[in-house]
Design an enzyme around this catalytic site. Structure first.
Site, PDB file in Angstrom:
ATOM      1  N   LEU A  66      14.903  20.675 -45.584  1.00  0.00           N
ATOM      2  CA  LEU A  66      14.068  21.688 -46.251  1.00  0.00           C
ATOM      3  C   LEU A  66      12.765  21.933 -45.500  1.00  0.00           C
ATOM      4  O   LEU A  66      12.167  22.995 -45.613  1.00  0.00           O
ATOM      5  CB  LEU A  66      13.731  21.233 -47.673  1.00  0.00           C
ATOM      6  CG  LEU A  66      14.873  21.198 -48.680  1.00  0.00           C
ATOM      7  CD1 LEU A  66      14.441  20.506 -49.963  1.00  0.00           C
ATOM      8  CD2 LEU A  66      15.362  22.606 -48.977  1.00  0.00           C
ATOM      9  N   GLY A  67      12.306  20.928 -44.792  1.00  0.00           N
ATOM     10  CA  GLY A  67      11.027  21.102 -44.102  1.00  0.00           C
ATOM     11  C   GLY A  67      10.586  19.801 -43.449  1.00  0.00           C
ATOM     12  O   GLY A  67      11.292  18.793 -43.462  1.00  0.00           O
ATOM     13  N   PHE A  68       9.389  19.837 -42.906  1.00  0.00           N
ATOM     14  CA  PHE A  68       8.843  18.656 -42.218  1.00  0.00           C
ATOM     15  C   PHE A  68       7.331  18.727 -42.256  1.00  0.00           C
ATOM     16  O   PHE A  68       6.742  19.779 -42.473  1.00  0.00           O
ATOM     17  CB  PHE A  68       9.326  18.607 -40.754  1.00  0.00           C
ATOM     18  CG  PHE A  68       8.908  19.817 -39.971  1.00  0.00           C
ATOM     19  CD1 PHE A  68       9.643  20.995 -40.032  1.00  0.00           C
ATOM     20  CD2 PHE A  68       7.736  19.808 -39.218  1.00  0.00           C
ATOM     21  CE1 PHE A  68       9.241  22.132 -39.347  1.00  0.00           C
ATOM     22  CE2 PHE A  68       7.324  20.944 -38.528  1.00  0.00           C
ATOM     23  CZ  PHE A  68       8.085  22.106 -38.594  1.00  0.00           C
ATOM     24  N   ALA A  70       3.605  16.233 -40.771  1.00  0.00           N
ATOM     25  CA  ALA A  70       3.155  15.337 -39.704  1.00  0.00           C
ATOM     26  C   ALA A  70       3.673  13.915 -39.921  1.00  0.00           C
ATOM     27  O   ALA A  70       3.839  13.156 -38.970  1.00  0.00           O
ATOM     28  CB  ALA A  70       1.637  15.328 -39.647  1.00  0.00           C
ATOM     29  N   SER A  72       6.398  13.192 -42.307  1.00  0.00           N
ATOM     30  CA  SER A  72       7.629  13.126 -43.103  1.00  0.00           C
ATOM     31  C   SER A  72       8.581  14.261 -42.767  1.00  0.00           C
ATOM     32  O   SER A  72       8.179  15.263 -42.169  1.00  0.00           O
ATOM     33  CB  SER A  72       7.279  13.219 -44.588  1.00  0.00           C
ATOM     34  OG  SER A  72       6.702  14.487 -44.855  1.00  0.00           O
ATOM     35  N   THR A  73       9.840  14.060 -43.163  1.00  0.00           N
ATOM     36  CA  THR A  73      10.786  15.176 -43.188  1.00  0.00           C
ATOM     37  C   THR A  73      11.287  15.278 -44.630  1.00  0.00           C
ATOM     38  O   THR A  73      11.303  14.275 -45.348  1.00  0.00           O
ATOM     39  CB  THR A  73      11.970  14.954 -42.222  1.00  0.00           C
ATOM     40  OG1 THR A  73      12.506  13.649 -42.432  1.00  0.00           O
ATOM     41  CG2 THR A  73      11.551  15.120 -40.780  1.00  0.00           C
ATOM     42  N   LYS A  89      11.615  13.124 -49.761  1.00  0.00           N
ATOM     43  CA  LYS A  89      10.565  13.152 -48.737  1.00  0.00           C
ATOM     44  C   LYS A  89      10.622  11.813 -48.019  1.00  0.00           C
ATOM     45  O   LYS A  89      10.267  10.772 -48.592  1.00  0.00           O
ATOM     46  CB  LYS A  89       9.202  13.393 -49.387  1.00  0.00           C
ATOM     47  CG  LYS A  89       8.083  13.480 -48.375  1.00  0.00           C
ATOM     48  CD  LYS A  89       6.828  14.097 -48.958  1.00  0.00           C
ATOM     49  CE  LYS A  89       5.695  14.018 -47.955  1.00  0.00           C
ATOM     50  NZ  LYS A  89       4.601  14.907 -48.172  1.00  0.00           N
ATOM     51  N   ASP A 213      17.347  27.735 -61.338  1.00  0.00           N
ATOM     52  CA  ASP A 213      18.606  28.405 -61.035  1.00  0.00           C
ATOM     53  C   ASP A 213      19.391  27.518 -60.061  1.00  0.00           C
ATOM     54  O   ASP A 213      19.152  27.542 -58.855  1.00  0.00           O
ATOM     55  CB  ASP A 213      18.266  29.774 -60.410  1.00  0.00           C
ATOM     56  CG  ASP A 213      19.451  30.447 -59.778  1.00  0.00           C
ATOM     57  OD1 ASP A 213      20.583  30.033 -60.055  1.00  0.00           O
ATOM     58  OD2 ASP A 213      19.236  31.407 -58.993  1.00  0.00           O
TER      59      ASP A 213
HETATM   60  N1  LIG Z   1      10.082  19.376 -53.403  1.00  0.00           N
HETATM   61  C1  LIG Z   1      10.352  20.191 -52.375  1.00  0.00           C
HETATM   62  N2  LIG Z   1      11.319  21.127 -52.461  1.00  0.00           N
HETATM   63  C2  LIG Z   1      11.584  21.965 -51.424  1.00  0.00           C
HETATM   64  N3  LIG Z   1      10.955  21.915 -50.255  1.00  0.00           N
HETATM   65  C3  LIG Z   1       9.988  21.008 -50.099  1.00  0.00           C
HETATM   66  C4  LIG Z   1       9.633  20.093 -51.149  1.00  0.00           C
HETATM   67  N4  LIG Z   1       8.636  19.316 -50.709  1.00  0.00           N
HETATM   68  C5  LIG Z   1       8.380  19.713 -49.462  1.00  0.00           C
HETATM   69  N5  LIG Z   1       9.173  20.731 -49.078  1.00  0.00           N
HETATM   70  C6  LIG Z   1       9.189  21.411 -47.766  1.00  0.00           C
HETATM   71  O1  LIG Z   1       8.868  20.466 -46.759  1.00  0.00           O
HETATM   72  C7  LIG Z   1       7.683  20.837 -46.058  1.00  0.00           C
HETATM   73  C8  LIG Z   1       6.826  19.620 -45.798  1.00  0.00           C
HETATM   74  O2  LIG Z   1       6.576  18.948 -47.023  1.00  0.00           O
HETATM   75  P1  LIG Z   1       5.206  18.384 -47.554  1.00  0.00           P
HETATM   76  O3  LIG Z   1       4.378  19.504 -48.048  1.00  0.00           O
HETATM   77  O4  LIG Z   1       5.516  17.358 -48.537  1.00  0.00           O
HETATM   78  O5  LIG Z   1       4.626  17.763 -46.278  1.00  0.00           O
HETATM   79  P2  LIG Z   1       3.153  17.848 -45.670  1.00  0.00           P
HETATM   80  O6  LIG Z   1       2.187  17.392 -46.681  1.00  0.00           O
HETATM   81  O7  LIG Z   1       2.940  19.190 -45.020  1.00  0.00           O
HETATM   82  O8  LIG Z   1       3.345  16.823 -44.545  1.00  0.00           O
HETATM   83  P3  LIG Z   1       3.024  15.306 -44.403  1.00  0.00           P
HETATM   84  O9  LIG Z   1       2.777  14.746 -45.803  1.00  0.00           O
HETATM   85  O10 LIG Z   1       4.231  14.753 -43.751  1.00  0.00           O
HETATM   86  O11 LIG Z   1       1.846  15.327 -43.526  1.00  0.00           O
HETATM   87  C9  LIG Z   1       6.996  21.854 -46.947  1.00  0.00           C
HETATM   88  O12 LIG Z   1       6.304  22.768 -46.174  1.00  0.00           O
HETATM   89  C10 LIG Z   1       8.147  22.496 -47.682  1.00  0.00           C
HETATM   90  O13 LIG Z   1       8.684  23.541 -46.892  1.00  0.00           O
END
Ligand SMILES: Nc1ncnc2c1ncn2[C@@H]1O[C@H](COP(=O)(O)OP(=O)(O)OP(=O)(O)O)[C@@H](O)[C@H]1O
Length: 418
Positions: A66-68, A70, A72-73, A89, A213
């Site tokens: 879904l994303g990444f 710095a 985490s993925t 996460k 949904d």
């Molecule tokens: N619950 C979720 N459902 C769907 N997509 C998510 C969810 N959480 C995070 N994402 C996707 O993953 C990406 C990175 O997640 P997140 O916002 O948790 O990380 P971050 O805070 O940017 O990075 P980090 O904590 O690793 O420095 C987000 O930009 C989003 O696209």
């Protein structure tokens, strides 16, 4: 009620894992850097080598990325026992995370043990579970969250004029202020701080829409089965996948505030230098004691990004061509007038910028005054007056004069626009 029932894990037989065995995927050349590899300090060994189709902790089957970030993925997974979809996460190895890992978890624990009846509880990202997985280079913490749709930032970029319509902004703000009231009052937390960095803040990226949904998840699964994600495959068996977007849900959930990795407790006097440059509150810049009112200042600045098509303050110093606190203070003064003497007195570094009489030091380039009224260009009439009045409740030099999140959740501009 219907959406609540859909979310509850129903008793019954566990889901069976799906075979994601379609080998008809496009390979990305190894020399091309993608996704998390683009971070300047990226180190492959820090990340858990996730494979689509694998089952973590005998329960969560990875469906796609879904994303990444710095550190985490983030993955869509099938919760086989819970018969629902979740977002995992997965952090870089615990050794690289240090204290930050425990900190984020302790913030989520605090949220989950605080008053469940508060209306803002639903407006913050929920933690469903957490566990550790072992990788070739150490242990990795995994947080389990409900999957969310896109962030307000991505949503904003869908709009060609890069400005949210008033009812959408009002709806987001109402939820955000309820979330902040819950954090400030029930959890005694400040969101926009940062224990050892200036990274976390209330920004459009950290406000994500919910999903009511489930067909969105089955569509994501079907896409992965029939058109597997593009990826890089390394000789040691690691893969780096391209993220896949969730399709637009037929029924969106309300927005929720995310990212509590750098939140702090409001249990003592804070003086640390926190917040990203453009959202720094005056008391932070002046090194005066700060509290949860910095979240309110931050929100006021963010509204400008969402609604007026640009930052309210940049802090760009003409002389140094980069961010400087003095330039930021001068911009605030151009908008709000001079700072109150009491605030200057409480700031450890006020003397760097102001004389004993409260005037800017003579070497300062203070821009000419442009009041808020002149900067707002989108609205008209009574709606405009109400909007400006709401902004003034947040943009106050003196933190004590800023309205609370609870008061702002009931603000007239918000309630008349929802
Ligand atoms: N619950 C979720 N459902 C769907 N997509 C998510 C969810 N959480 C995070 N994402 C996707 O993953 C990406 C990175 O997640 P997140 O916002 O948790 O990380 P971050 O805070 O940017 O990075 P980090 O904590 O690793 O420095 C987000 O930009 C989003 O696209």
């Amino acid at each position: 009620m219907a959406s609540l029932l859909r979310r509850l894990p129903w008793p019954g037989r566990a889901w069976k894992p799906i075979a994601f065995s379609n080998s008809n995927f496009a390979r990305i050349p190894l020399e091309e850097k993608i996704e998390e590899e683009l971070f300047p300090d990226y180190l492959a060994s820090r990340y858990y080598p996730v494979r689509i189709g694998e089952v973590l902790r005998d329960r969560f089957q990875i469906v796609g990325k879904l994303g990444f970030g710095a550190t985490s993925t983030v993955w869509l997974a099938r919760d086989l026992n819970g018969r629902r979809h979740v977002a995992l996460k997965l952090f870089v190895n615990s050794e690289s995370m240090g204290k930050q890992l425990e900190h984020e978890l302790s913030m989520y624990r605090r949220i989950s043990t605080s008053a469940a009846r508060h209306t803002g509880r639903e407006a913050v990202r929920n933690l469903l579970d957490s566990f550790d997985v072992s990788g070739p280079d150490g242990s990795h913490r995994c947080l389990v969250h409900p999957p969310l749709w896109e962030s307000t930032q991505t949503f904003l970029h869908r709009n060609p004029v890069r400005r949210l319509p008033s009812p959408v902004l009002a709806f987001i703000l109402r939820r955000l202020f309820l979330a902040l009231d819950f954090l400030h009052v029930e959890c005694q937390m400040i969101h926009t701080a940062g224990v050892d960095c200036r990274r976390t803040d209330i920004k459009a990226d950290n406000i994500m829409f919910g999903i009511n949904d489930d067909s969105v998840f089955t569509a994501f699964e079907d896409q992965e089965l029939h058109k597997p994600s593009r990826r890089k495959l390394f000789d040691d068996g690691r893969a780096i996948y391209l993220s896949r977007e969730l399709q637009m849900p037929k029924d969106w959930g309300a927005p929720v505030l995310c990212d509590f990795g750098s939140a702090v407790l409001d249990d003592r006097e804070h003086l640390e230098d926190v917040q990203p440059d453009i959202y720094r509150a005056p008391e932070v810049i002046l090194e005066a004691p700060w509290s949860n009112q910095i979240d309110i200042w931050n929100t006021g600045c963010m509204i400008w990004d969402l609604f007026e098509g640009g930052h309210l303050f940049t802090g760009q110093d003409m002389e140094h061509q980069t961010y400087r606190s003095r330039a930021h203070l001068a911009e605030i003064a151009a908008l709000l007038g001079p700072p109150p003497r009491a605030l200057l007195k409480s700031g450890k570094s006020s003397h760097k910028y102001f004389t004993d009489q409260g005037d800017f030091r003579p070497d300062f380039l203070v821009p000419s005054t442009v009041p808020l009224e002149n900067r707002e260009t989108n609205l008209e009439g009574a709606d405009r007056e109400r909007f400006l009045a709401m902004m003034r409740k947040m943009l106050q030099w003196d933190p004590v004069k800023r309205s609370s999140a609870k008061e702002l959740a009931e603000d007239e501009w918000i309630t008349t626009n929802i």
